[in-house]
Enzyme design. Structure first.
Site, PDB file in Angstrom:
ATOM      1  N   THR A 105       0.455  -1.308  -0.030  1.00 35.62           N
ATOM      2  CA  THR A 105       0.085  -0.083   0.256  1.00 35.62           C
ATOM      3  C   THR A 105       1.092   1.857  -0.321  1.00 35.62           C
ATOM      4  OG1 THR A 105       0.075   0.189   2.273  1.00 35.62           O
ATOM      5  CG2 THR A 105      -2.017  -1.076   1.123  1.00 35.62           C
ATOM      6  N   VAL A 117      -0.313  -8.371   8.808  1.00 36.18           N
ATOM      7  CA  VAL A 117       0.827  -9.824   8.922  1.00 36.18           C
ATOM      8  C   VAL A 117       0.845  -9.961  10.517  1.00 36.18           C
ATOM      9  CG1 VAL A 117       1.795  -9.875   6.993  1.00 36.18           C
ATOM     10  CG2 VAL A 117       2.086  -8.120   8.870  1.00 36.18           C
ATOM     11  N   TYR A 149      14.107  -1.969  16.498  1.00 35.27           N
ATOM     12  CA  TYR A 149      14.070  -2.216  15.333  1.00 35.27           C
ATOM     13  C   TYR A 149      15.414  -2.562  14.373  1.00 35.27           C
ATOM     14  CZ  TYR A 149      13.439  -1.029  10.320  1.00 35.27           C
ATOM     15  OH  TYR A 149      13.188  -0.574   8.954  1.00 35.27           O
ATOM     16  N   ARG A 162      -4.225  -1.004   4.657  1.00 30.09           N
ATOM     17  CA  ARG A 162      -5.792   0.003   4.319  1.00 30.09           C
ATOM     18  C   ARG A 162      -6.079  -0.532   2.997  1.00 30.09           C
ATOM     19  NH1 ARG A 162      -0.907   4.095   4.824  1.00 30.09           N
ATOM     20  NH2 ARG A 162      -0.042   2.245   4.544  1.00 30.09           N
ATOM     21  N   GLY A 182       5.049   2.857  -0.399  1.00 29.49           N
ATOM     22  CA  GLY A 182       7.095   2.529  -0.477  1.00 29.49           C
ATOM     23  C   GLY A 182       7.417   1.581  -1.099  1.00 29.49           C
ATOM     24  N   PHE A 183       8.303   0.791  -1.071  1.00 26.44           N
ATOM     25  CA  PHE A 183       8.860  -0.239  -1.566  1.00 26.44           C
ATOM     26  C   PHE A 183       7.926  -1.531  -2.070  1.00 26.44           C
ATOM     27  CE2 PHE A 183      12.906  -0.791   1.958  1.00 26.44           C
ATOM     28  CZ  PHE A 183      12.729   1.142   1.341  1.00 26.44           C
TER      29      PHE A 183
HETATM   30  P1  NDP Z   1       6.639   2.131   4.445  1.00 28.70           P
HETATM   31  O1  NDP Z   1       6.187   3.013   5.266  1.00 28.70           O
HETATM   32  O2  NDP Z   1       6.214   3.231   3.617  1.00 28.70           O
HETATM   33  O3  NDP Z   1       5.781   0.751   3.823  1.00 28.70           O
HETATM   34  C1  NDP Z   1       5.132  -0.316   5.345  1.00 28.70           C
HETATM   35  C2  NDP Z   1       4.192  -1.150   4.503  1.00 28.70           C
HETATM   36  O4  NDP Z   1       4.078  -2.568   5.706  1.00 28.70           O
HETATM   37  C3  NDP Z   1       2.534  -0.300   4.240  1.00 28.70           C
HETATM   38  O5  NDP Z   1       2.793  -0.641   2.866  1.00 28.70           O
HETATM   39  C4  NDP Z   1       2.275  -1.207   5.054  1.00 28.70           C
HETATM   40  O6  NDP Z   1       0.582  -1.295   4.915  1.00 28.70           O
HETATM   41  C5  NDP Z   1       3.049  -2.176   5.801  1.00 28.70           C
HETATM   42  N1  NDP Z   1       2.483  -2.484   7.054  1.00 28.70           N
HETATM   43  C6  NDP Z   1       2.664  -2.433   8.180  1.00 28.70           C
HETATM   44  N2  NDP Z   1       2.326  -3.470   9.210  1.00 28.70           N
HETATM   45  C7  NDP Z   1       1.702  -4.159   8.463  1.00 28.70           C
HETATM   46  C8  NDP Z   1       0.719  -5.219   8.936  1.00 28.70           C
HETATM   47  N3  NDP Z   1       0.779  -5.801  10.417  1.00 28.70           N
HETATM   48  N4  NDP Z   1       0.096  -5.650   7.845  1.00 28.70           N
HETATM   49  C9  NDP Z   1       0.247  -5.813   6.737  1.00 28.70           C
HETATM   50  N5  NDP Z   1       1.523  -5.177   6.137  1.00 28.70           N
HETATM   51  C10 NDP Z   1       1.766  -3.849   6.852  1.00 28.70           C
HETATM   52  O7  NDP Z   1       8.301   1.798   4.704  1.00 28.70           O
HETATM   53  P2  NDP Z   1       8.885   1.720   3.687  1.00 28.70           P
HETATM   54  O8  NDP Z   1       8.113   1.123   2.399  1.00 28.70           O
HETATM   55  O9  NDP Z   1      10.502   2.341   3.660  1.00 28.70           O
HETATM   56  O10 NDP Z   1       9.516   0.086   4.638  1.00 28.70           O
HETATM   57  C11 NDP Z   1       8.826  -0.823   3.814  1.00 28.70           C
HETATM   58  C12 NDP Z   1      10.180  -2.230   4.361  1.00 28.70           C
HETATM   59  O11 NDP Z   1      11.538  -2.352   4.213  1.00 28.70           O
HETATM   60  C13 NDP Z   1       9.780  -2.185   6.071  1.00 28.70           C
HETATM   61  O12 NDP Z   1      10.122  -3.835   6.749  1.00 28.70           O
HETATM   62  C14 NDP Z   1      10.816  -1.484   6.581  1.00 28.70           C
HETATM   63  O13 NDP Z   1      11.324  -1.815   8.157  1.00 28.70           O
HETATM   64  C15 NDP Z   1      12.334  -1.135   5.660  1.00 28.70           C
HETATM   65  N6  NDP Z   1      13.118  -0.941   5.657  1.00 28.70           N
HETATM   66  C16 NDP Z   1      12.768   0.441   4.674  1.00 28.70           C
HETATM   67  C17 NDP Z   1      14.125   1.158   5.862  1.00 28.70           C
HETATM   68  C18 NDP Z   1      13.736   3.141   4.195  1.00 28.70           C
HETATM   69  O14 NDP Z   1      14.390   3.854   4.756  1.00 28.70           O
HETATM   70  N7  NDP Z   1      12.497   3.539   3.821  1.00 28.70           N
HETATM   71  C19 NDP Z   1      14.861   1.344   4.905  1.00 28.70           C
HETATM   72  C20 NDP Z   1      15.470  -0.232   5.106  1.00 28.70           C
HETATM   73  C21 NDP Z   1      14.438  -1.339   4.996  1.00 28.70           C
HETATM   74  P3  NDP Z   1      -0.528  -0.678   5.748  1.00 28.70           P
HETATM   75  O15 NDP Z   1      -0.478  -0.214   6.563  1.00 28.70           O
HETATM   76  O16 NDP Z   1      -1.302  -0.556   4.758  1.00 28.70           O
HETATM   77  O17 NDP Z   1      -0.809  -2.352   6.471  1.00 28.70           O
HETATM   78  C1  8X3 Z   2      15.030   1.846   8.311  1.00 33.92           C
HETATM   79  C2  8X3 Z   2      16.810   2.856   7.580  1.00 33.92           C
HETATM   80  O1  8X3 Z   2      18.139   2.952   9.149  1.00 33.92           O
HETATM   81  O2  8X3 Z   2      16.616   4.118   9.710  1.00 33.92           O
HETATM   82  O3  8X3 Z   2      15.437   0.504   7.895  1.00 33.92           O
HETATM   83  O4  8X3 Z   2      17.136   2.037  10.580  1.00 33.92           O
HETATM   84  S1  8X3 Z   2      17.282   2.995   9.373  1.00 33.92           S
END
Ligand code: NDP
Ligand code: 8X3
Length: 256
Positions: free
Chosen positions: A17, A64, A156, A41, A19-20
């Site tokens: 929904t 999840v 985290y 969402r 980000g990645f």
């Molecule tokens: P976002 O917040 O943009 O996206 C996070 C996604 O996770 C959303 O789609 C959200 O959807 C979903 N999510 C969260 N909780 C739940 C749940 N309980 N069940 C199902 N879906 C869930 O963040 P990113 O795209 O940046 O993060 C994606 C992943 O990458 C994460 O695991 C994050 O820890 C990791 N990451 C991110 C970094 C960064 O700097 N951005 C760097 C390194 C790793 P919804 O709320 O609709 O459920």
């Molecule tokens: C997200 C990157 O550096 O904020 O995993 O932990 S950091």
């Protein structure tokens, strides 16, 4: 247009929904894959389905953290979406940046339930099918926080270290099959990650990325796509990436 590495393959994406996950859904769909885009969402999923308008896209509400939500998803996938080739285990979050002695236990539990237990349950649900078909890719979203401690990263970072080690251990168990597993470990990427971490405080989130050419969600999806495109006999175990404007600090020393 379809690419041979993707067409005819089915990808299940958690956290599609934003980000990645959303960026990866767009890339996989554009490359010709069938995509199951999930998240909590529903309105975001509805908007994505309306925008992309493809019979190769299936959207499903999924939390999840809730085992019954995972069971319901897996029990109700129509063909051909029921033969998952790519699991993009991406749903996750950071909550807070407080020191451990001040952090919220509820936040810690939510991160563990989502980043660790949720990812493990998703993997356990999908893996038997991959092994039976003797093909598949599991892409687990870890982080640089798995390897490099920073103040306030406490639980985290620990959840992401779990994801990395779980990924490597999966490789051991899957030896003899053609199933590949990769731990993707990004640094700073400008998504909704920091708004979630700071609980809706946009100004604090903006400060994280101020003056930095951070990675975008699509940058990370591009790297993940390149992993999937590699010849089937190559397994990328771990892959760490950062923006050029991010690096490491020295050890901290208390001289007090
Ligand atoms: P976002 O917040 O943009 O996206 C996070 C996604 O996770 C959303 O789609 C959200 O959807 C979903 N999510 C969260 N909780 C739940 C749940 N309980 N069940 C199902 N879906 C869930 O963040 P990113 O795209 O940046 O993060 C994606 C992943 O990458 C994460 O695991 C994050 O820890 C990791 N990451 C991110 C970094 C960064 O700097 N951005 C760097 C390194 C790793 P919804 O709320 O609709 O459920
Ligand atoms: C997200 C990157 O550096 O904020 O995993 O932990 S950091």
């Amino acid at each position: 247009m379809t690419d041979t590495w993707a067409s005819g393959r089915v990808a299940l994406i958690t956290g599609a929904t934003s980000g990645f996950g959303e960026a990866m859904a767009r890339r996989l769909l554009a490359a010709g894959a069938h995509v199951i885009a999930t998240g909590r969402r529903a309105e975001r999923l509805t908007a994505l389905a309306a925008e992309l308008a493809s019979d190769r896209l299936l959207t499903r509400v999924l939390d999840v953290r809730d085992p019954s939500s995972i069971d319901a998803l897996m029990a109700d996938l129509p063909a051909p979406f029921d033969a998952i080739d790519i699991l993009y285990n991406n749903a996750g979050l950071a909550l807070g940046l407080n020191k451990a002695q001040e952090a919220s236990l509820d936040d810690w539990q939510t991160m563990i339930d989502t980043n660790v237990t949720g990812l493990v349950r998703m993997t356990r649900a999908v893996l038997p099918g991959m092994v039976a078909r003797n093909r598949g890719d599991v892409i687990n979203l870890s982080s640089v926080a798995a390897s490099y401690p920073y103040p306030g990263g406490n639980v985290y970072g620990a959840t992401k270290a779990f994801v990395r080690q779980f990924s490597l251990n999966l490789r051991s168990d899957l030896l003899g099959t053609k199933v590949r597993v990769t731990s993707i470990e990004p640094g700073m990427a400008d998504t909704e990650f920091s708004v979630v971490r700071f609980k809706g405080d946009q100004a604090s989130a903006d400060k994280v990325y101020a003056g930095v050419h951070a990675m975008s969600a699509d940058d990370v999806a591009l790297v993940c796509e390149s992993v999937l495109k590699l010849p089937a006999h190559i397994n990328v175990n771990t892959l760490e990436l950062m923006p050029v404007q991010q690096a490491f600090g020295p050890f901290a020393v208390d001289r007090g």
